[in-house]
Design an enzyme around this catalytic site. Structure first.
Site, mmCIF file in Angstrom:
data_model
loop_
_atom_site.group_PDB
_atom_site.id
_atom_site.type_symbol
_atom_site.label_atom_id
_atom_site.label_comp_id
_atom_site.label_asym_id
_atom_site.label_seq_id
_atom_site.Cartn_x
_atom_site.Cartn_y
_atom_site.Cartn_z
ATOM 1 N N ASP A 1 -2.329 10.696 -5.045
ATOM 2 C CA ASP A 1 -2.979 11.659 -5.932
ATOM 3 C C ASP A 1 -3.996 12.537 -5.220
ATOM 4 O OD1 ASP A 1 -6.070 10.555 -6.890
ATOM 5 O OD2 ASP A 1 -4.808 9.262 -5.661
ATOM 6 N N ASP B 1 -4.448 4.971 6.376
ATOM 7 C CA ASP B 1 -4.959 5.949 7.345
ATOM 8 C C ASP B 1 -6.038 5.282 8.198
ATOM 9 O OD1 ASP B 1 -7.010 6.180 5.327
ATOM 10 O OD2 ASP B 1 -6.000 7.923 4.509
ATOM 11 N N GLU C 1 0.841 -1.192 0.000
ATOM 12 C CA GLU C 1 0.000 0.000 0.000
ATOM 13 C C GLU C 1 0.874 1.239 0.000
ATOM 14 O OE1 GLU C 1 -2.669 1.308 -0.544
ATOM 15 O OE2 GLU C 1 -4.385 0.393 0.408
#
Length: 180
Positions: free
Chosen positions: A164, A108, A104
């Site tokens: 992004d 979060d 990953e």
């Protein structure tokens, strides 16, 4: 490094490419140590699209035979997690009976990791390890163990090195943090 503007947001420098690559080296060294002398061929699972850059750098440092499989999940819209994990594209390979290492870009809330680990165990994986370049420990509240964490960061929106903002900004070699 200067500030950059992506779509309607401004981002300031946060983590240099040099620091990121040192982090990738450290993670790869830990994985290589754990898998030293393995008789099987573990599978790295790249979580698309964000983890492409990290996974590519990581694999160049792995010194044992391995395979690469991808999956695309999504839980973000703009700068916020939706809390719902969508399976956009299924696994590109068979993982039954295999040891897998999920790659990953960032963890979060952990919703994606929990959903993905459950999915892989349901598909018959022998072992699931979790590797993330970045962790936001202030918001991660899941019981799922993260086996390899590159670095911990504050709970702020970032982009670059694969991360992004509405699909833009992944191509920066450095990581930037939102400038609020």
């Amino acid at each position: 490094m200067d500030k950059i503007k992506i779509l309607d947001k401004t981002f300031r420098p946060f983590i240099t490419n040099e620091k990121i690559l040192q982090t990738v080296d450290n993670v790869a060294n830990r994985i290589n140590e754990d898998f030293k002398g393995s008789n099987d061929v573990p599978v790295f699972i790249c979580v698309l699209n964000g983890a492409i850059v990290f996974t590519g750098e990581l694999l160049q440092r792995i010194n044992f035979p391995c395979e690469l499989v991808s999956i695309k999940l999504s839980s973000y819209q703009g700068t916020k997690s939706t809390g719902t994990v969508l399976n956009i594209m299924g696994l590109t390979g068979d993982v039954r009976g295999r040891r897998v290492i999920i790659c990953e870009d960032i963890v979060d809330t952990g919703n994606t990791i929990v959903a993905l680990k459950e999915l892989l165990l349901d598909k018959g994986c022998a072992d699931v390890r979790i590797c993330t370049m970045l962790l936001k420990p202030d918001v991660y509240r899941k019981d799922v163990k993260l086996d390899y964490v590159g670095m911990e960061i504050p709970d702020k929106f970032i982009l670059g090195f694969g991360l992004d903002y509405n699909e833009v900004g992944r191509n920066s070699k450095d990581i930037y943090i939102i400038d609020e």
